[in-house]
Design a protein around this motif. Structure first.
Motif, PDB file in Angstrom:
ATOM      1  N   VAL A 175       0.826  -1.212   0.000  1.00  0.00           N
ATOM      2  CA  VAL A 175       0.000   0.000   0.000  1.00  0.00           C
ATOM      3  C   VAL A 175       0.860   1.261   0.000  1.00  0.00           C
ATOM      4  O   VAL A 175       1.778   1.392   0.823  1.00  0.00           O
ATOM      5  CB  VAL A 175      -0.932   0.013   1.238  1.00  0.00           C
ATOM      6  N   GLU A 176       0.566   2.175  -0.919  1.00  0.00           N
ATOM      7  CA  GLU A 176       1.163   3.509  -0.908  1.00  0.00           C
ATOM      8  C   GLU A 176       0.216   4.445  -0.163  1.00  0.00           C
ATOM      9  O   GLU A 176      -0.983   4.470  -0.441  1.00  0.00           O
ATOM     10  CB  GLU A 176       1.383   4.028  -2.326  1.00  0.00           C
ATOM     11  N   SER A 183      -0.562   8.384   0.910  1.00  0.00           N
ATOM     12  CA  SER A 183      -0.283   9.814   0.721  1.00  0.00           C
ATOM     13  C   SER A 183      -1.223  10.618   1.603  1.00  0.00           C
ATOM     14  O   SER A 183      -2.363  10.214   1.845  1.00  0.00           O
ATOM     15  CB  SER A 183      -0.442  10.214  -0.744  1.00  0.00           C
ATOM     16  N   THR A 227      -4.877   8.975   1.529  1.00  0.00           N
ATOM     17  CA  THR A 227      -5.193   8.124   0.382  1.00  0.00           C
ATOM     18  C   THR A 227      -4.395   6.828   0.467  1.00  0.00           C
ATOM     19  O   THR A 227      -3.166   6.855   0.615  1.00  0.00           O
ATOM     20  CB  THR A 227      -4.878   8.843  -0.942  1.00  0.00           C
ATOM     21  N   LYS A 249      -3.432   3.576  -1.644  1.00  0.00           N
ATOM     22  CA  LYS A 249      -3.392   2.978  -2.980  1.00  0.00           C
ATOM     23  C   LYS A 249      -2.882   1.548  -2.847  1.00  0.00           C
ATOM     24  O   LYS A 249      -1.703   1.325  -2.568  1.00  0.00           O
ATOM     25  CB  LYS A 249      -2.493   3.776  -3.924  1.00  0.00           C
ATOM     26  N   ASN A 250      -3.772   0.580  -3.031  1.00  0.00           N
ATOM     27  CA  ASN A 250      -3.425  -0.826  -2.876  1.00  0.00           C
ATOM     28  C   ASN A 250      -2.906  -1.374  -4.203  1.00  0.00           C
ATOM     29  O   ASN A 250      -3.653  -1.518  -5.161  1.00  0.00           O
ATOM     30  CB  ASN A 250      -4.662  -1.613  -2.412  1.00  0.00           C
ATOM     31  N   LYS A 251      -1.615  -1.698  -4.238  1.00  0.00           N
ATOM     32  CA  LYS A 251      -0.980  -2.204  -5.458  1.00  0.00           C
ATOM     33  C   LYS A 251      -1.008  -3.729  -5.530  1.00  0.00           C
ATOM     34  O   LYS A 251      -0.568  -4.310  -6.534  1.00  0.00           O
ATOM     35  CB  LYS A 251       0.470  -1.729  -5.515  1.00  0.00           C
ATOM     36  N   GLN A 307      -5.869  -3.696  -5.967  1.00  0.00           N
ATOM     37  CA  GLN A 307      -5.671  -2.810  -7.123  1.00  0.00           C
ATOM     38  C   GLN A 307      -6.674  -1.653  -7.110  1.00  0.00           C
ATOM     39  O   GLN A 307      -7.275  -1.317  -8.124  1.00  0.00           O
ATOM     40  CB  GLN A 307      -5.791  -3.603  -8.429  1.00  0.00           C
ATOM     41  N   SER A 308      -6.861  -1.049  -5.940  1.00  0.00           N
ATOM     42  CA  SER A 308      -7.830   0.044  -5.817  1.00  0.00           C
ATOM     43  C   SER A 308      -7.233   1.175  -4.995  1.00  0.00           C
ATOM     44  O   SER A 308      -6.166   1.045  -4.386  1.00  0.00           O
ATOM     45  CB  SER A 308      -9.126  -0.444  -5.177  1.00  0.00           C
ATOM     46  N   GLU A 309      -7.951   2.284  -4.959  1.00  0.00           N
ATOM     47  CA  GLU A 309      -7.504   3.473  -4.236  1.00  0.00           C
ATOM     48  C   GLU A 309      -8.682   4.040  -3.455  1.00  0.00           C
ATOM     49  O   GLU A 309      -9.809   4.097  -3.950  1.00  0.00           O
ATOM     50  CB  GLU A 309      -6.969   4.505  -5.227  1.00  0.00           C
ATOM     51  N   GLN A 310      -8.422   4.441  -2.217  1.00  0.00           N
ATOM     52  CA  GLN A 310      -9.490   5.012  -1.398  1.00  0.00           C
ATOM     53  C   GLN A 310      -8.927   6.147  -0.554  1.00  0.00           C
ATOM     54  O   GLN A 310      -7.856   6.020   0.041  1.00  0.00           O
ATOM     55  CB  GLN A 310     -10.114   3.945  -0.498  1.00  0.00           C
ATOM     56  N   THR A 311      -9.666   7.270  -0.518  1.00  0.00           N
ATOM     57  CA  THR A 311      -9.272   8.432   0.283  1.00  0.00           C
ATOM     58  C   THR A 311     -10.206   8.564   1.476  1.00  0.00           C
ATOM     59  O   THR A 311     -11.430   8.513   1.337  1.00  0.00           O
ATOM     60  CB  THR A 311      -9.297   9.713  -0.556  1.00  0.00           C
TER      61      THR A 311
END
Length: 364
Positions: A287-288, A290, A301, A303-305, A325-329
């Protein structure tokens, strides 16, 4: 006399024909490649290690399974696994009348199969005894025939002499003991170097007591399918229970070393179970994160890679599901006038203790 022989022969032919048909149900290359790709790329490597997906408890027609050894390798390949251990029972061989052979035969067939170059096949056996001590798997053995002994201590001493990795299977299995219980016999095995790990998860059964024993007694955490029938075709995102091994390389020798050094985690449904040091790095590699702070609001945020799912719960008891493979804020209101703040999350499906999620702190 002849009629009895003919009857047995016909039964054996029918039996193995049925097994062969069942084993050949799924052989679609498009499905195989897509399913393999899903799992093969879903879990990141840790620093200095490759993450290998392994199942160390598998049965075939050479004990009480209904699938031939070569199809076990095919199944593992289709699912993106890196290694399997064929662990047919030493004591339980219901098909022996029609399938007389060495205890090594299932491994030999699997090792010679077409996909054995793509999946590491490890020689093993299951020692099948009443409680105590229960069932044990011995893997990385050199000769399974030598394990056919009356006294279970002699069996495990023989496995130890073959440099086996030895672990206790399904310690809370209803048929033996509905509640996992540690017996004096297990203490003796541990003290004599004849128990290196425990199945924290067997198929769909999680044993929190075994999880705690692994932490207390410095044992390797193991999770396996214990599959007997044909492995089902999993929907995207689904998988068999397996052991994640953090190995120095994708070889049998490196897997053995990692197991002895307890570098494992258990992958069970959407749960990862293991030591906090490995789970934290796995989370951070997946997970990234930010962060943006505007006035009294923090925007975080994720970002699940990876192909993993993360269940995050914050201080306000809000639950967020971060899918593969999704992103959530996430927007959080902060107290005014505070320059920096630490927000505690619990990764609820990353278990660092019995039913205890991993704590993760983010500085804003």
């Amino acid at each position: 006399m002849k009629s009895k022989i003919i009857k047995k022969l016909v039964y054996a032919i029918i039996f193995f024909s049925i097994v062969s048909c069942v084993s050949d149900v799924v052989k679609n290359d498009d499905y195989s490649n897509s399913q393999r790709a899903l799992l093969a790329n879903s879990i990141p490597n840790l620093e200095g290690y490759v993450t290998l997906k392994c199942d160390f408890h598998i049965h075939t027609v050479f004990s009480d399974g209904t699938v031939r050894p070569e199809e076990r390798v095919n199944e593992a390949y289709r699912e993106g696994l890196d290694a399997i251990a064929i662990t047919d029972h030493i004591e339980s061989r219901p098909h022996i009348r029609y399938n007389k052979s060495s205890h090594n035969r299932s491994y030999e067939i699997a090792r010679a199969s077409r996909r054995a170059g793509d999946v590491i096949v490890i020689r093993g056996s299951e020692i099948t005894r009443r409680m105590p001590p229960g069932h044990f798997n011995v893997i990385f053995i050199t000769n399974a025939d030598e394990l056919e002994k009356f006294n279970y201590m002699d069996v495990l001493r023989t496995a130890k002499s073959q440099n086996a990795f030895i672990f206790w299977n399904h310690p809370g299995w209803d048929a033996q003991q509905p509640v996992a219980f540690w017996w004096p016999e297990h203490t003796l095995l541990l003290e004599q170097g004849m128990m290196h790990g425990i199945e924290v998860v067997n198929d769909n059964s999680y044993y929190p007591e075994a999880h705690q024993w692994c932490l207390e007694k410095n044992l390797t955490m193991i999770g396996n399918s214990d599959i007997h029938d044909p492995m089902q075709n999993f929907e995207p995102g689904k998988h068999r229970t397996m052991t994640l091994v953090f190995a120095r390389s994708a070889t049998a020798e490196a897997i053995h070393e990692a197991l002895i050094e307890r570098r494992t985690a258990v992958y069970f449904n959407e749960f990862i179970i293991g030591k906090e040091e490995y789970l934290k790095e796995l989370f951070e590699k997946s997970v990234e994160i930010s962060k943006i702070k505007t006035n009294n609001t923090a925007h975080i945020t994720f970002k699940n890679k990876s192909g993993l799912v993360f269940h995050l719960r914050n201080n306000n008891n809000d639950l967020y599901i971060i899918n593969p493979q999704s992103e959530q804020t996430i927007a959080l209101t902060l107290n005014s006038g505070i320059e920096s703040v630490y927000i505690d999350f619990i990764v609820e499906n990353f278990l660092v203790g019995p039913n205890i999620g991993m704590k993760y702190i983010i500085k804003i």
